[in-house]
Structure formats: structure tokens, C-alpha cells
Scaffold this motif. Structure first.
Motif, PDB file in Angstrom:
ATOM      1  N   GLU A 103       2.199   1.832  -3.527  1.00 54.44           N
ATOM      2  CA  GLU A 103       1.065   2.106  -4.474  1.00 54.44           C
ATOM      3  C   GLU A 103       0.946   3.703  -4.061  1.00 54.44           C
ATOM      4  OE1 GLU A 103      -3.037   0.576  -5.895  1.00 54.44           O
ATOM      5  OE2 GLU A 103      -2.852   0.831  -3.856  1.00 54.44           O
ATOM      6  N   SER A 104       0.874   4.142  -3.011  1.00 59.90           N
ATOM      7  CA  SER A 104       0.624   5.552  -2.753  1.00 59.90           C
ATOM      8  C   SER A 104       1.680   6.511  -3.211  1.00 59.90           C
ATOM      9  CB  SER A 104       0.524   5.801  -1.016  1.00 59.90           C
ATOM     10  OG  SER A 104       1.701   5.357  -0.378  1.00 59.90           O
ATOM     11  N   ARG A 125       0.975  -1.205  -0.037  1.00 55.60           N
ATOM     12  CA  ARG A 125       0.141  -0.081   0.020  1.00 55.60           C
ATOM     13  C   ARG A 125       0.869   1.066   0.063  1.00 55.60           C
ATOM     14  NH1 ARG A 125      -4.943  -1.140  -1.649  1.00 55.60           N
ATOM     15  NH2 ARG A 125      -5.767  -3.168  -0.699  1.00 55.60           N
TER      16      ARG A 125
END
Length: 279
Positions: free
Chosen positions: A115-116, A112
Motif C-alpha cells: 500500500e505504501s 502495508r
């Protein structure tokens, strides 16, 4: 003496039924060398149009004139050197783009935080055509080989990232639940389930990346190239040699078609475990 009839195993019958259903509802039985039928038909129509005068030399040179121009370029103008120069640029740029795009997709798809950090810039890059920023690349890297390779790499990177990332995020959550139930660790789960499951997306991205790399090659070879198919086309345009321009375009087309066919054949071998309509 009584003959004994052997009933086929249920699994064998299921496989036979599955093949019959795929053939009936899907595209049908695969034709040997079918990938050459479309190009051969285009060549036949081109030849017929040129022979009957429907396609005039002012619109498009006849195939036989293109063959003569190809021979002249091969014998008198180092066509082989131009081909090898273009292939080198495309191969280096495509390799950089594929490796970078795949690594970014794995980091972004499995984390995550990754991805950010990665997905937003890639989506912004996706909406800005790479060819539009060539003037900036010229200012940063000059007009030599580096600019050309970096441009091809960035064009190739986006489809690899998009399709591989989508493949990673499309893995069914039931597999994760099953892995947790039987006690498989995260690393083993990623190696044996997630990455093989994302392979179809990666190969689809490869098909788009190959085409994109050739698109980039066509453009960057117009900038201060002293060798390459694009350089040959630029010179031919200056001297009004339409047949030589068509020679260059045909070579680009053959590059793309052969590379795409190679990716598709690789996909069939690597993904033989998948049951699709293609069979």
C-alpha cells in the motif's frame, strides 16, 4: 380420518418474511427485460420529437434518417470493419487495465508495504486526467495503436483499483478473528474470505471501467486512426454528415449499455449468495 396440518419450518418462514420485507421496502419485484425499458422510452421520445418538428434535423437527425445512414455506412463504407476495429482497441485496453488494476489492488490491499508503494502513485494518477497526458503519450509511443491501447488501459485501471482496494479493506475484522480462532491459515483466509468479500467492489469497478474505456476510445480514435467508429465520426464531421455522427454515437452508446448490462448480470449470478434489496 383426520387430516394432518404440516406447519412450515421456521427457516422457511424466515426466508418468506425476508422476501416480503425486501419487496415491500426495496425496489419491488424484478420486471423481465426491464433494462430495455429506459432506452426504449428515450427512442420513443426522440421519434416523437422528430416527427412533430420539436427536434429539427439541425439539432439532431431523426431516428429513421440515422437508420438510413447506418445502412449506407454498412453497405458502402465498411461499418463492420470500423466496429470491429473499435471493439478490438477497447477490449485489449480494458483487459490490460482490469488485470493491472486488480493485481495492484490485491498487492496494496493485502500488504502495508504494498500500500505504501502503490496507493500514493495511484491516487496521484487518479487526480490527473489521463486524457490530459495524451500529448505525452504521443511523444512517447507515437500515434499508432500502442498509444491508444495504453490510454484506454490507464483510464480503466483506476476504477478497478479504487473499488477493489476498498472492497479488500472493508472486510469485517471479525472474520479475521474467527479465522484465527478456528486455526485457518492466512492463504486460505485470503482465498475463501477476503477475495470473495472484495468481489462486489471489483464488479462495481468493472462497471466504471467499461464506461471509462469507451470514453477513452472516443478520444483516442480522433488521433490518426485509419479505422474505427471515431475515425468514421471525424470524417463525417469534416463533410457535415450529422446523421453519420449520430450513428457513431449510437454505436458507442450500445457498446456501453450492453457491456454494463453484461457486468450487472454477471454480478447477479456470481453474487447470488448475497441478500440485497435487489434480491
Amino acid at each position: 380420518m383426520t387430516a394432518t396440518l404440516h406447519t412450515p419450518e421456521p427457516q422457511v418462514l424466515d426466508r418468506v418474511d425476508e422476501r416480503v420485507v425486501r419487496r415491500r421496502l426495496g425496489p419491488g419485484r424484478r420486471i423481465r427485460f426491464a433494462f430495455w425499458i429506459g432506452p426504449a422510452l428515450v427512442l420513443a421520445l426522440w421519434s416523437a420529437g422528430s416527427a412533430t418538428g420539436v427536434i429539427t434535423p439541425a439539432i439532431l437527425s431523426a431516428p429513421w434518417d440515422v437508420v438510413v445512414a447506418f445502412e449506407d455506412q454498412w453497405v458502402n463504407h465498411d461499418l463492420l470493419g470500423n466496429i470491429l476495429s473499435s471493439l478490438q482497441r477497447a477490449a485489449i485496453g480494458l483487459t490490460l487495465g482490469v488485470v493491472t488494476g486488480a493485481v495492484l489492488a490485491v498487492v496494496s490491499g493485502l500488504s502495508r508495504i504494498g500500500e505504501s508503494l502503490i496507493d500514493g502513485p495511484i491516487q496521484i494518477k487518479r487526480s490527473v486526467p489521463t486524457l490530459a497526458v495524451i500529448p505525452l503519450f504521443i511523444a512517447w509511443f507515437g500515434i499508432d495503436q500502442e498509444m491508444k491501447i495504453i490510454t484506454i488501459a490507464l483510464i480503466s485501471l483506476v476504477p478497478i483499483y479504487i473499488h477493489t482496494h476498498n472492497g479488500l479493506r472493508s472486510i469485517d475484522g471479525k472474520y479475521a478473528e474467527l479465522a484465527e480462532t478456528i486455526g485457518i491459515g492466512r492463504g486460505e483466509f485470503v482465498r475463501h474470505v477476503v477475495l470473495p468479500g472484495a468481489l462486489p467492489g471489483f464488479l462495481l469497478g468493472m462497471r466504471f471501467a467499461v464506461t471509462a474505456s469507451l470514453l477513452g476510445l472516443v478520444v483516442v480514435e480522433q488521433y490518426n486512426a485509419v479505422a474505427g467508429i471515431g475515425h468514421m465520426i471525424t470524417l463525417a464531421e469534416q463533410y457535415g454528415q450529422t446523421d453519420v455522427i449520430v450513428v457513431g454515437l449510437v454505436i458507442y452508446g450500445v457498446f456501453g449499455y450492453c457491456a454494463d448490462s453484461a457486468v450487472r448480470l454477471t454480478g447477479r449470478r456470481v453474487l447470488a449468495w448475497r441478500q440485497t434489496l435487489e434480491g
